[in-house]
Design a protein around this motif. Structure first.
Motif, PDB file in Angstrom:
ATOM      1  N   LEU A  96       8.885   0.401   0.383  1.00  0.00           N
ATOM      2  CA  LEU A  96       8.314   0.288  -1.277  1.00  0.00           C
ATOM      3  C   LEU A  96       6.890  -0.178  -1.022  1.00  0.00           C
ATOM      4  O   LEU A  96       5.926   0.318  -1.745  1.00  0.00           O
ATOM      5  CB  LEU A  96       9.001  -0.581  -2.004  1.00  0.00           C
ATOM      6  CG  LEU A  96       8.372  -0.917  -3.280  1.00  0.00           C
ATOM      7  CD1 LEU A  96       8.197   0.401  -4.325  1.00  0.00           C
ATOM      8  CD2 LEU A  96       9.356  -2.137  -3.953  1.00  0.00           C
ATOM      9  N   ALA A  97       6.594  -1.119  -0.098  1.00  0.00           N
ATOM     10  CA  ALA A  97       5.215  -1.425   0.344  1.00  0.00           C
ATOM     11  C   ALA A  97       4.497  -0.581   0.571  1.00  0.00           C
ATOM     12  O   ALA A  97       3.131  -0.494   0.251  1.00  0.00           O
ATOM     13  CB  ALA A  97       5.440  -2.848   1.336  1.00  0.00           C
ATOM     14  N   ASP A  98       4.681   0.385   1.394  1.00  0.00           N
ATOM     15  CA  ASP A  98       3.911   1.607   2.003  1.00  0.00           C
ATOM     16  C   ASP A  98       3.417   2.556   0.780  1.00  0.00           C
ATOM     17  O   ASP A  98       2.396   3.063   0.796  1.00  0.00           O
ATOM     18  CB  ASP A  98       4.643   2.658   3.097  1.00  0.00           C
ATOM     19  CG  ASP A  98       4.745   1.597   4.296  1.00  0.00           C
ATOM     20  OD1 ASP A  98       4.129   0.759   4.636  1.00  0.00           O
ATOM     21  OD2 ASP A  98       5.696   1.979   5.002  1.00  0.00           O
ATOM     22  N   ALA A  99       4.569   2.612   0.102  1.00  0.00           N
ATOM     23  CA  ALA A  99       4.232   3.613  -1.409  1.00  0.00           C
ATOM     24  C   ALA A  99       3.138   2.878  -2.112  1.00  0.00           C
ATOM     25  O   ALA A  99       2.482   3.576  -2.649  1.00  0.00           O
ATOM     26  CB  ALA A  99       5.470   3.855  -1.895  1.00  0.00           C
ATOM     27  N   LEU A 100       3.356   1.730  -2.475  1.00  0.00           N
ATOM     28  CA  LEU A 100       2.354   1.058  -3.300  1.00  0.00           C
ATOM     29  C   LEU A 100       1.025   1.025  -2.875  1.00  0.00           C
ATOM     30  O   LEU A 100       0.117   1.026  -3.726  1.00  0.00           O
ATOM     31  CB  LEU A 100       2.794  -0.528  -3.581  1.00  0.00           C
ATOM     32  CG  LEU A 100       4.338  -0.464  -4.405  1.00  0.00           C
ATOM     33  CD1 LEU A 100       4.833  -1.882  -4.588  1.00  0.00           C
ATOM     34  CD2 LEU A 100       4.144   0.478  -5.613  1.00  0.00           C
ATOM     35  N   VAL A 101       1.008   0.529  -1.478  1.00  0.00           N
ATOM     36  CA  VAL A 101      -0.405   0.822  -0.786  1.00  0.00           C
ATOM     37  C   VAL A 101      -1.007   2.169  -0.998  1.00  0.00           C
ATOM     38  O   VAL A 101      -2.097   2.316  -1.473  1.00  0.00           O
ATOM     39  CB  VAL A 101      -0.413   0.360   0.775  1.00  0.00           C
ATOM     40  CG1 VAL A 101      -1.638   0.762   1.478  1.00  0.00           C
ATOM     41  CG2 VAL A 101      -0.219  -1.298   0.758  1.00  0.00           C
ATOM     42  N   GLN A 102      -0.312   3.021  -0.644  1.00  0.00           N
ATOM     43  CA  GLN A 102      -0.595   4.589  -0.773  1.00  0.00           C
ATOM     44  C   GLN A 102      -1.051   4.952  -2.201  1.00  0.00           C
ATOM     45  O   GLN A 102      -2.199   5.422  -2.500  1.00  0.00           O
ATOM     46  CB  GLN A 102       0.483   5.417  -0.494  1.00  0.00           C
ATOM     47  CG  GLN A 102      -0.022   7.021  -0.658  1.00  0.00           C
ATOM     48  CD  GLN A 102       1.327   7.613  -0.224  1.00  0.00           C
ATOM     49  OE1 GLN A 102       2.211   8.373  -0.835  1.00  0.00           O
ATOM     50  NE2 GLN A 102       1.684   7.839   1.127  1.00  0.00           N
ATOM     51  N   ALA A 103      -0.387   4.325  -3.086  1.00  0.00           N
ATOM     52  CA  ALA A 103      -0.667   4.475  -4.748  1.00  0.00           C
ATOM     53  C   ALA A 103      -2.138   3.749  -5.124  1.00  0.00           C
ATOM     54  O   ALA A 103      -2.661   4.214  -5.809  1.00  0.00           O
ATOM     55  CB  ALA A 103       0.499   4.144  -5.603  1.00  0.00           C
ATOM     56  N   SER A 104      -2.328   2.527  -4.633  1.00  0.00           N
ATOM     57  CA  SER A 104      -3.214   1.872  -4.769  1.00  0.00           C
ATOM     58  C   SER A 104      -4.672   2.363  -4.263  1.00  0.00           C
ATOM     59  O   SER A 104      -5.695   2.067  -4.828  1.00  0.00           O
ATOM     60  CB  SER A 104      -3.002   0.393  -4.294  1.00  0.00           C
ATOM     61  OG  SER A 104      -2.017  -0.297  -4.918  1.00  0.00           O
ATOM     62  N   GLY A 105      -4.479   3.124  -3.177  1.00  0.00           N
ATOM     63  CA  GLY A 105      -5.397   3.659  -2.651  1.00  0.00           C
ATOM     64  C   GLY A 105      -6.182   5.162  -3.107  1.00  0.00           C
ATOM     65  O   GLY A 105      -7.161   5.712  -2.801  1.00  0.00           O
TER      66      GLY A 105
END
Length: 86
Positions: A28-37
């Protein structure tokens, strides 16, 4: 890595500029970092995520650290900001 969909609701949808988008991430952390970028996502998006609750295929993430939440292939991540009402 897993692929799936992130769905945004209410203020999260407004901050993301979309109702849903794909992810390619292990946690989930990876997905949120990806979305934030993604382009056009500034401080409002980060503030909404910080206050939001998350569901993975309908199951609440709760207080688990996001880097400890593995995403299965094909999962749907729901981003639920606080809702007003009574």
């Amino acid at each position: 890595m897993a692929t799936g969909t992130i769905r945004y609701w209410a203020a999260a949808k407004a901050a993301a500029g979309t109702g849903e988008e794909p992810y390619d991430a292990a946690t989930l952390a990876d997905a949120l970092v990806q979305a934030s970028g993604r382009p056009g996502r500034a401080g409002d998006f980060a503030r909404v995520l910080a206050r939001s609750s998350f569901l993975i295929d309908g199951a609440p993430v709760g207080t688990r650290p996001h880097d400890a939440v593995d995403l299965p292939d094909g999962a749907v991540v729901e981003v639920l900001p606080p809702f007003a009402g009574g």
